[in-house]
Design an enzyme around this catalytic site. Structure first.
Site, short mmCIF file in Angstrom:
data_model
loop_
_atom_site.label_atom_id
_atom_site.label_comp_id
_atom_site.label_asym_id
_atom_site.label_seq_id
_atom_site.Cartn_x
_atom_site.Cartn_y
_atom_site.Cartn_z
N LYS A 138 -3.10 15.70 -7.90
CA LYS A 138 -2.95 15.35 -8.96
C LYS A 138 -2.27 16.82 -9.45
CE LYS A 138 -3.96 11.50 -10.43
NZ LYS A 138 -3.40 9.92 -10.34
N ASP A 151 0.91 -1.09 0.21
CA ASP A 151 0.18 0.62 -0.43
C ASP A 151 1.15 1.45 -0.19
OD1 ASP A 151 -1.51 1.82 0.65
OD2 ASP A 151 -3.09 1.22 2.11
N ASN A 191 2.11 4.63 -10.41
CA ASN A 191 0.40 4.91 -11.62
C ASN A 191 -0.70 4.82 -10.37
OD1 ASN A 191 -1.21 4.03 -14.18
ND2 ASN A 191 -1.19 2.77 -12.07
N1 LIG Z 1 -8.70 5.86 -16.62
C1 LIG Z 1 -9.13 7.17 -16.89
O1 LIG Z 1 -9.40 7.69 -17.85
C2 LIG Z 1 -8.29 8.16 -16.47
C3 LIG Z 1 -8.14 8.71 -16.69
C4 LIG Z 1 -6.84 10.51 -15.79
C5 LIG Z 1 -5.72 9.71 -15.52
N2 LIG Z 1 -5.75 8.48 -14.72
C6 LIG Z 1 -4.85 7.70 -13.89
O2 LIG Z 1 -4.30 7.11 -14.23
C7 LIG Z 1 -3.22 6.18 -13.60
C8 LIG Z 1 -3.72 4.75 -13.46
O3 LIG Z 1 -5.83 4.57 -13.44
P1 LIG Z 1 -6.09 3.16 -14.34
O4 LIG Z 1 -7.59 3.61 -15.00
O5 LIG Z 1 -5.71 2.35 -14.58
O6 LIG Z 1 -7.08 2.74 -12.03
P2 LIG Z 1 -7.21 1.92 -11.62
O7 LIG Z 1 -7.62 0.34 -13.33
O8 LIG Z 1 -8.13 2.17 -10.73
O9 LIG Z 1 -6.17 1.00 -11.61
C9 LIG Z 1 -5.34 1.88 -10.20
C10 LIG Z 1 -4.37 1.04 -9.54
O10 LIG Z 1 -3.69 1.36 -8.58
C11 LIG Z 1 -4.06 0.46 -7.22
N3 LIG Z 1 -2.97 1.60 -5.74
C12 LIG Z 1 -4.75 2.84 -6.05
N4 LIG Z 1 -4.22 2.57 -4.54
C13 LIG Z 1 -2.96 2.42 -4.23
C14 LIG Z 1 -2.60 2.58 -2.82
N5 LIG Z 1 -3.30 2.96 -1.94
N6 LIG Z 1 -1.38 1.09 -2.98
C15 LIG Z 1 -0.99 0.97 -4.06
N7 LIG Z 1 -1.80 0.52 -5.39
C16 LIG Z 1 -2.89 1.48 -5.78
C17 LIG Z 1 -4.48 -0.12 -7.73
O11 LIG Z 1 -4.42 -1.79 -7.39
P3 LIG Z 1 -5.44 -1.78 -5.48
O12 LIG Z 1 -6.31 -1.62 -5.58
O13 LIG Z 1 -5.34 -3.46 -6.12
O14 LIG Z 1 -4.66 -1.11 -4.76
C18 LIG Z 1 -4.85 -0.42 -8.97
O15 LIG Z 1 -4.03 -1.22 -9.26
C19 LIG Z 1 -4.54 6.88 -12.37
O16 LIG Z 1 -2.98 7.23 -11.70
C20 LIG Z 1 -5.04 7.53 -13.04
O17 LIG Z 1 -5.70 8.91 -12.19
C21 LIG Z 1 -6.51 7.74 -15.62
#
Ligand SMILES: NC(=O)c1ccc[n+]([C@@H]2O[C@H](COP(=O)([O-])OP(=O)(O)OC[C@H]3O[C@@H](n4cnc5c(N)ncnc54)[C@H](OP(=O)(O)O)[C@@H]3O)[C@@H](O)[C@H]2O)c1
Length: 265
Positions: A161, A64, A91
């Protein structure tokens, strides 16, 4: 384009699913060894297993990133296993949901900031310990267009962010002469949003708050995107790998948009 990432040691936080998984596997395809962390061992193991089939070494550690001791222990394991860290991709991030200022509990603010930027800061601090003696390294922070343009209902996320991008600039200034580059990839709405039931639920709630259906909400979002479509995780990974490679050797301290032209600064 040859990126020269073969044999590099790459750490991807949140590498178990979504964009982080795509990034980790793209590095593995280039021959980089990958270490992934997150809070769900099963998803991390799945990423590691898939990467192993590409002939690279892998490490998956339940961590975490909001817990200092867990981050320290994770990075120590990476260094024990691989010798050093070449590239860190911050990420991992969560979402505190959608709500107006008067409904945002203090816990939402603290949890948002504990992950972003603080979790990323801790990962940087530990990774940099391995990069400084070798006078080389690359850090890439995955941000969101919300950090630049804000969001009226996602106050903690957007503010966190923005903090991550400010941290990116400061860190790049401090580490440039030590051979370490630091950049942010500023992501727009990504198409994986439509595959994850949890995200669909979140977006449906967000749409309902505005009196819209999910489809109406997405179509409206796309009206402001010059390329007229959502971004692919693969495109975020492509930019991340370019920024990780020596091909981008003169680029540091930047927040580079990967958002289909939604934000033009
Ligand atoms: N998807 C979009 O449209 C979008 C748009 C703009 C920016 N982003 C950015 O892109 C990145 C990835 O987004 P995503 O859509 O792939 O998100 P996601 O599917 O929700 O995945 C988030 C990842 O972060 C991990 N995580 C969350 N909190 C954590 C913690 N405290 N410690 C360790 N790991 C943690 C989660 O794993 P666990 O839950 O297993 O810990 C998961 O693997 C993020 O930074 C997000 O803000 C995404």
């Amino acid at each position: 384009m040859e990126l020269g990432l073969k044999g590099k040691v790459v750490v991807v936080t949140g590498g178990g699913r979504g964009i982080g998984k795509t990034i980790a596997l793209e590095f593995a395809k280039e021959g980089s060894h990958i270490a992934v962390c997150g809070r769900t061992p099963e998803t991390l193991e799945a990423t590691a297993k898939e990467a192993t089939t590409m002939g690279v070494r892998t490490l998956a550690v339940r961590t975490d990133i909001t817990k200092e001791a867990e981050v320290v222990s994770f990075m120590e394991r990476v260094v024990t296993e691989f010798g050093h860290v070449d590239i860190l991709v911050n990420n991992a991030a969560g979402s505190e949901g959608t709500m107006p200022i008067e409904s945002v509990a203090v816990e939402k603010w603290t949890s948002a900031f504990a992950t972003t930027p603080l979790g990323a800061v801790l990962c940087c601090r530990e990774a940099v310990k391995s990069m400084l003696p070798r006078k080389e390294g690359v850090i890439i922070n995955i941000s969101s267009i919300r950090g630049k343009i804000g969001h009226p209902q996602m106050l903690p996320y957007a503010s966190a962010k923005a903090g991550l991008e400010s941290f990116t600039r400061s860190l790049a200034q401090g580490l440039g002469r030590s051979g370490i580059r630091v950049n942010a990839v500023v992501v727009g709405a990504v198409s994986n949003q439509q595959e994850d039931p949890k995200i669909i639920q979140r977006l449906t709630a967000r749409a309902a708050l505005q009196g819209k259906t999910l489809d109406q909400y997405i179509q409206e979002k796309l009206r402001d995107v010059p390329i007229g479509r959502l971004v692919e995780s693969q495109e975020v990974a492509d930019l991340t790998l370019f920024l990780a490679s020596a091909r981008s050797g003169a680029i540091t301290g930047q927040s580079i948009n990967c958002d289909g032209g939604r934000v033009q600064w």
